[in-house]
Scaffold this motif. Structure first.
Motif, PDB file in Angstrom:
ATOM      1  N   ALA A 333     -38.037 -33.320 -29.528  1.00  0.00           N
ATOM      2  CA  ALA A 333     -39.431 -33.429 -29.996  1.00  0.00           C
ATOM      3  C   ALA A 333     -40.090 -32.052 -29.989  1.00  0.00           C
ATOM      4  N   ASP A 334     -40.823 -31.763 -31.051  1.00  0.00           N
ATOM      5  CA  ASP A 334     -41.390 -30.430 -31.250  1.00  0.00           C
ATOM      6  C   ASP A 334     -42.913 -30.500 -31.156  1.00  0.00           C
ATOM      7  N   TRP A 335     -43.495 -29.582 -30.398  1.00  0.00           N
ATOM      8  CA  TRP A 335     -44.948 -29.568 -30.236  1.00  0.00           C
ATOM      9  C   TRP A 335     -45.658 -29.394 -31.580  1.00  0.00           C
ATOM     10  N   ASP A 336     -45.253 -28.434 -32.375  1.00  0.00           N
ATOM     11  CA  ASP A 336     -45.963 -28.159 -33.627  1.00  0.00           C
ATOM     12  C   ASP A 336     -45.889 -29.354 -34.572  1.00  0.00           C
ATOM     13  N   GLU A 337     -44.714 -29.951 -34.684  1.00  0.00           N
ATOM     14  CA  GLU A 337     -44.581 -31.124 -35.556  1.00  0.00           C
ATOM     15  C   GLU A 337     -45.447 -32.271 -35.051  1.00  0.00           C
ATOM     16  N   THR A 338     -45.497 -32.428 -33.745  1.00  0.00           N
ATOM     17  CA  THR A 338     -46.305 -33.512 -33.176  1.00  0.00           C
ATOM     18  C   THR A 338     -47.788 -33.283 -33.416  1.00  0.00           C
ATOM     19  N   LEU A 339     -48.252 -32.056 -33.239  1.00  0.00           N
ATOM     20  CA  LEU A 339     -49.668 -31.774 -33.468  1.00  0.00           C
ATOM     21  C   LEU A 339     -50.040 -31.978 -34.925  1.00  0.00           C
ATOM     22  N   THR A 340     -49.123 -31.660 -35.838  1.00  0.00           N
ATOM     23  CA  THR A 340     -49.373 -31.916 -37.261  1.00  0.00           C
ATOM     24  C   THR A 340     -49.441 -33.408 -37.545  1.00  0.00           C
ATOM     25  N   ALA A 341     -48.490 -34.165 -36.990  1.00  0.00           N
ATOM     26  CA  ALA A 341     -48.428 -35.606 -37.246  1.00  0.00           C
ATOM     27  C   ALA A 341     -49.611 -36.347 -36.646  1.00  0.00           C
ATOM     28  N   THR A 342     -50.077 -35.889 -35.499  1.00  0.00           N
ATOM     29  CA  THR A 342     -51.100 -36.636 -34.762  1.00  0.00           C
ATOM     30  C   THR A 342     -52.510 -36.119 -34.968  1.00  0.00           C
ATOM     31  N   GLY A 343     -52.645 -34.829 -35.304  1.00  0.00           N
ATOM     32  CA  GLY A 343     -53.977 -34.233 -35.373  1.00  0.00           C
ATOM     33  C   GLY A 343     -54.594 -33.987 -34.016  1.00  0.00           C
ATOM     34  N   LEU A 344     -53.820 -34.143 -32.937  1.00  0.00           N
ATOM     35  CA  LEU A 344     -54.335 -33.961 -31.588  1.00  0.00           C
ATOM     36  C   LEU A 344     -54.182 -32.514 -31.137  1.00  0.00           C
ATOM     37  N   THR A 345     -54.831 -32.177 -30.043  1.00  0.00           N
ATOM     38  CA  THR A 345     -54.682 -30.851 -29.445  1.00  0.00           C
ATOM     39  C   THR A 345     -53.653 -30.916 -28.322  1.00  0.00           C
ATOM     40  N   ARG A 346     -53.078 -29.758 -28.038  1.00  0.00           N
ATOM     41  CA  ARG A 346     -52.128 -29.680 -26.936  1.00  0.00           C
ATOM     42  C   ARG A 346     -52.802 -30.042 -25.615  1.00  0.00           C
ATOM     43  N   GLU A 347     -54.033 -29.634 -25.472  1.00  0.00           N
ATOM     44  CA  GLU A 347     -54.752 -29.899 -24.234  1.00  0.00           C
ATOM     45  C   GLU A 347     -54.944 -31.406 -24.006  1.00  0.00           C
ATOM     46  N   SER A 348     -55.259 -32.151 -25.068  1.00  0.00           N
ATOM     47  CA  SER A 348     -55.486 -33.588 -24.899  1.00  0.00           C
ATOM     48  C   SER A 348     -54.186 -34.315 -24.554  1.00  0.00           C
ATOM     49  N   ILE A 349     -53.072 -33.879 -25.131  1.00  0.00           N
ATOM     50  CA  ILE A 349     -51.789 -34.503 -24.807  1.00  0.00           C
ATOM     51  C   ILE A 349     -51.387 -34.166 -23.376  1.00  0.00           C
ATOM     52  N   ASP A 350     -51.639 -32.936 -22.948  1.00  0.00           N
ATOM     53  CA  ASP A 350     -51.361 -32.565 -21.561  1.00  0.00           C
ATOM     54  C   ASP A 350     -52.190 -33.404 -20.590  1.00  0.00           C
ATOM     55  N   GLU A 351     -53.452 -33.659 -20.949  1.00  0.00           N
ATOM     56  CA  GLU A 351     -54.311 -34.488 -20.100  1.00  0.00           C
ATOM     57  C   GLU A 351     -53.772 -35.912 -20.022  1.00  0.00           C
ATOM     58  N   ALA A 352     -53.313 -36.440 -21.162  1.00  0.00           N
ATOM     59  CA  ALA A 352     -52.716 -37.780 -21.159  1.00  0.00           C
ATOM     60  C   ALA A 352     -51.490 -37.820 -20.256  1.00  0.00           C
ATOM     61  N   LEU A 353     -50.660 -36.785 -20.332  1.00  0.00           N
ATOM     62  CA  LEU A 353     -49.453 -36.743 -19.501  1.00  0.00           C
ATOM     63  C   LEU A 353     -49.809 -36.788 -18.017  1.00  0.00           C
ATOM     64  N   LYS A 354     -50.832 -36.050 -17.611  1.00  0.00           N
ATOM     65  CA  LYS A 354     -51.235 -36.070 -16.207  1.00  0.00           C
ATOM     66  C   LYS A 354     -51.606 -37.485 -15.760  1.00  0.00           C
ATOM     67  N   MET A 355     -52.332 -38.201 -16.602  1.00  0.00           N
ATOM     68  CA  MET A 355     -52.730 -39.566 -16.259  1.00  0.00           C
ATOM     69  C   MET A 355     -51.514 -40.491 -16.201  1.00  0.00           C
ATOM     70  N   ILE A 356     -50.571 -40.275 -17.096  1.00  0.00           N
ATOM     71  CA  ILE A 356     -49.358 -41.099 -17.131  1.00  0.00           C
ATOM     72  C   ILE A 356     -48.525 -40.872 -15.869  1.00  0.00           C
ATOM     73  N   LEU A 357     -48.353 -39.626 -15.476  1.00  0.00           N
ATOM     74  CA  LEU A 357     -47.535 -39.312 -14.308  1.00  0.00           C
ATOM     75  C   LEU A 357     -48.194 -39.770 -13.011  1.00  0.00           C
ATOM     76  N   ALA A 358     -49.519 -39.877 -13.030  1.00  0.00           N
ATOM     77  CA  ALA A 358     -50.242 -40.328 -11.833  1.00  0.00           C
ATOM     78  C   ALA A 358     -50.227 -41.847 -11.678  1.00  0.00           C
ATOM     79  N   SER A 359     -49.744 -42.555 -12.700  1.00  0.00           N
ATOM     80  CA  SER A 359     -49.783 -44.023 -12.700  1.00  0.00           C
ATOM     81  C   SER A 359     -48.435 -44.605 -12.278  1.00  0.00           C
ATOM     82  N   ARG A 360     -48.472 -45.536 -11.354  1.00  0.00           N
ATOM     83  CA  ARG A 360     -47.256 -46.283 -10.994  1.00  0.00           C
ATOM     84  C   ARG A 360     -47.113 -47.543 -11.838  1.00  0.00           C
TER      85      ARG A 360
END
Length: 759
Positions: A333-360
């Motif tokens: 999976a490629d960051w640039d391709e993902t940002l193009t496909a989603t229109g999201l920012t790297r920062e918002s995806i990183d924030e989502a990842l933090k919430m995901i990893l904090a969840s059991r």
């Protein structure tokens, strides 16, 4: 006192537009609910009826399939559920005099809103070949006409038997039984147009095409991801569950191209604090481009794989298959391709990842925003991959949650409404009823329309619904329906499908959920299955809208006796008299329904077995939960074009239009609007308030045009637009469907905007 129906269609040329709201429900929802209910039912009937909705001794709401909590509020309904009940329990009536005054040619020019507002159908009606007026007909003569047309077919496979999600378990079981005794598996249903992609993906990956969570799991979750769904309009009671989850400490990520008021803040009308302040629901809003969800979940999966200690290695080793192949694909999976496909920012995806990893304990909920794209099935399989990585299927507070849209759409599929039945189900039917069911697969919705278009199907029978308005490619669908020899609709109210007919047509009026069902064996009840696999009884209490109505089970049973005769082993007359006898047969045919009559006597109902949830057992081809590794796709958008999603307004439920407003999005008195991002509009030189034609573009080169839409500058994701269906179904090509599931791709329609001649 109830008001009279509108005499003429309201003018919608100048919708009023304000800014979108940032909270749902509250006092405005109460006021709107009471106003609509009073208009349809009057004050006394409103009170008597609404207090029985979703109660243990009452009737199941004919709206959405969201489950009821164990401890229920006296007002256990939402605004849109109340609208659905009001439209069914209305005091307005469509009598033979109405049809005498309105030729079909006149009705065909009316809006769906106007047709639905006229009230309840009271008599069986018949449109003879060449006639322009429906006329009343006796029930027995109506069944004779259906029997004549079915007998004239070259094969039973020239008949189509469509089902709407309102149909009860008992009626659905009889309906599929009749079709298969006749000799066909042509049982298209509304699931083909909505959650078929979910069922296709989940059957392959976890072994059952249903969600794996119960309502209590939402309350126990650490993280809930709501993707491609607008609960505030489509499943408003879900907001109460999310509010409770938040109070218990859950975090919520919303993934959607549009900001929706209900996911921003919920003003619970059942609590004083909720009415005043409300509860903020979304902790992180990922405003994704249409069709970018697979790319998002694939990248999240790569990031989880790359995080030391993030995987549930024991679960993966013991319960899954295909991990290595999936992991190899995910790591590309490629960051640039993902940002193009989603229109999201790297920062918002990183924030989502933090919430995901904090969840059991993580739950992913979704609806049509994920299921109606070409690549919907691999998208949902990627969601399953995401959950499997951290063991989030088969433990409390975690799992998959496809949120079904219609009150018994899941139950109908459980009862056998499916064009591709499992061999084990057909074997059980054969053993129980002593006939050989057909084994060849039948037509789904898209294939049924093609069959009508091509002359391969000649009789269309619909158990509820509004097939013409719900289906894609409106012009093609309507032309196909008009090629039929006979169209038949079992309905409570008038809709467009009654005026787009075959050479002959029948309207067969039926009881609604709110009404008493008295048969010769006594007063009856029916059962339904909610979106989480809970089965419970539904008992109407109102007197029927007309003495000339029949229940759905009675219609099927009488039709079967007329068409099939009395030679078989199926006791159709007994089934009509006493629905408990139907449930006895369901118990012997369908796994999970043993002791059906005894178990459904429990006012709370019972949960159907779900092997992944209950035992961490996965009845797939491999015997384990399957990781998958499909290539990542997302819609390609040519320059100067927008990607359109069709959606509901707040004043509609599926194709039923309750009013002309979309309160949460700031739209009033009109439905022909298109929501466009202001930056996109500026690039396209399209002013707010201007009028455009929406012109679909697809590889077949056919021009599909929806004229006269007011442009509304709106905070959609860049490159994306939105407009209401069924008005925009004309833009969805019949052959533009999801791979595997064949669901129409109504959430990714490439359009260009042309200045309208109406501007």
């Amino acid at each position: 006192m109830a008001s009279k129906p509108p005499k003429s269609d309201p003018v919608q040329d100048a919708p009023q537009v304000a800014g979108p709201k940032h909270a749902a429900a509250g006092l405005p929802a109460i006021g709107h609910t009471l106003r609509i209910a009073q208009q349809q039912m009057g004050v006394r009937r409103t009170a008597l009826t609404l207090l029985r909705v979703n109660q243990k001794d009452g009737f199941d709401c004919p709206g959405c399939a969201w489950p009821e909590p164990e401890h229920r509020h006296a007002a256990e309904f939402c605004e849109n559920g109340a609208k659905a009940v009001a439209e069914e329990a209305t005091l307005r009536r469509v009598t033979p005099d109405f049809f005498a005054a309105h030729p079909v040619s006149d009705l065909a020019g009316r809006s769906g809103y106007w047709l639905g507002q006229q009230g309840r159908l009271t008599h069986p009606m018949y449109l003879a070949e060449g006639a322009d007026h429906y006329e009343p007909i006796a029930w027995e003569r109506a069944f004779d006409i259906v029997a004549e047309e079915l007998a004239a077919l070259g094969s039973p496979d020239e008949a189509l038997f469509y089902t709407s999600g309102r149909t009860s378990n008992e009626a659905a079981f009889l309906y599929q039984l009749f079709a298969r005794e006749l000799g066909t598996n042509n049982l298209p249903d509304c699931s083909n147009m909505c959650h078929e992609s979910s069922g296709s993906a989940l059957n392959e990956t976890i072994g059952i095409g249903k969600g794996s969570v119960l309502l209590e799991d939402l309350y126990r979750a650490d993280l809930i991801i709501v993707a491609g769904q607008n609960p505030g309009t489509n499943h408003p009671r879900m907001l109460s569950a999310l509010e409770k989850a938040k109070a218990n400490g859950a975090k919520i990520i919303t993934v959607n191209p549009l900001p929706e008021a209900g996911m921003e803040r919920f003003k619970n009308p059942q609590t004083p604090q909720g009415m005043v302040k409300g509860a903020a629901l979304t902790d992180l809003f990922l405003q994704i481009r249409l069709g970018g969800d697979q790319a998002l979940f694939r990248l999240l999966n790569k990031l989880i794989l790359d995080t030391e200690g993030a995987l549930d290695d024991a679960f993966i080793a013991e319960h899954t298959h295909g991990f290595e192949e999936f992991a190899q694909a995910a790591r590309t999976a490629d960051w640039d391709e993902t940002l193009t496909a989603t229109g999201l920012t790297r920062e918002s995806i990183d924030e989502a990842l933090k919430m995901i990893l904090a969840s059991r304990r993580t739950i992913v909920c979704w609806a049509m925003g994920l299921t109606q794209h070409k690549h919907s099935v691999p998208t949902i399989r990627e969601v399953v991959n995401f959950l499997l990585l951290r063991g989030n299927i088969g433990r409390p507070g975690a799992g998959v949650c496809p949120v079904r849209g219609h009150s018994n759409v899941q139950g109908d599929r459980t009862m056998g409404i499916f064009e591709r039945p499992a061999p084990a189900f057909l074997d059980a039917l054969e053993k129980e009823f002593g006939f050989k069911p057909p084994r060849e697969h039948g037509y789904d919705v898209v294939r049924a329309i093609r069959a009508l278009r091509d002359g391969d199907a000649k009789v269309f029978f619909a158990m509820g619904g509004n097939f013409v308005s719900a289906s894609p490619d409106t012009d093609v669908t309507e032309a196909a329906m008009r090629r039929a020899r006979l169209t038949v609709h079992v309905s409570t109210k008038l809709n467009r499908s009654h005026v787009v007919t075959g050479a002959r047509a029948l309207i067969l009026p039926t009881l609604g959920r709110t009404e008493r069902d008295l048969q010769s064996g006594g007063e009856q009840f029916v059962t339904v299955e909610d979106s989480m696999g809970m089965v419970h009884a539904s008992r109407g209490r109102l007197e029927p809208a007309s003495p000339h109505l029949l229940s759905e089970p009675a219609i099927v049973a009488r039709l079967a006796r007329r068409v099939l005769g009395e030679a078989g082993r199926t006791p159709w007359e007994e089934f009509e008299k006493d629905y408990a006898t139907i449930r006895d047969r369901i118990a012997r045919v369908i796994p999970g329904f043993q002791d059906f009559n005894a178990r459904v006597a429990d006012p709370a109902g019972f949960a159907l077995p779900h092997a992944p949830r209950d035992e961490r057992r996965f009845p797939t081809a491999t015997g384990k939960a399957n990781f998958t590794a499909a290539p990542v796709e997302h819609p390609e958008l040519p320059e100067g074009r927008l990607l359109l999603q069709t959606l509901r307004s707040h004043d509609q439920y599926n194709t039923t239009i309750y009013g002309l407003d979309d309160r949460y999005r700031g739209i009033k008195n009109g439905r022909r609007v298109v929501l466009v991002n202001p930056d996109d509009a500026r690039e396209l030189k399209i002013a707010d308030g201007s009028y455009v034609d929406l012109v679909g573009e697809w590889k077949d080169g056919v021009e599909r045009r929806a004229p006269g839409f007011r442009v509304v500058h709106y905070p959609t994701a860049r490159g994306c637009a939105a407009a209401y269906y069924p008005e925009t179904n004309v833009l969805v090509p019949l052959d533009s469907t999801a791979d595997t599931s064949n669901t129409p791709a109504s959430k990714s329609v490439v359009v260009r905007l042309e200045q309208s001649t109406a501007d």
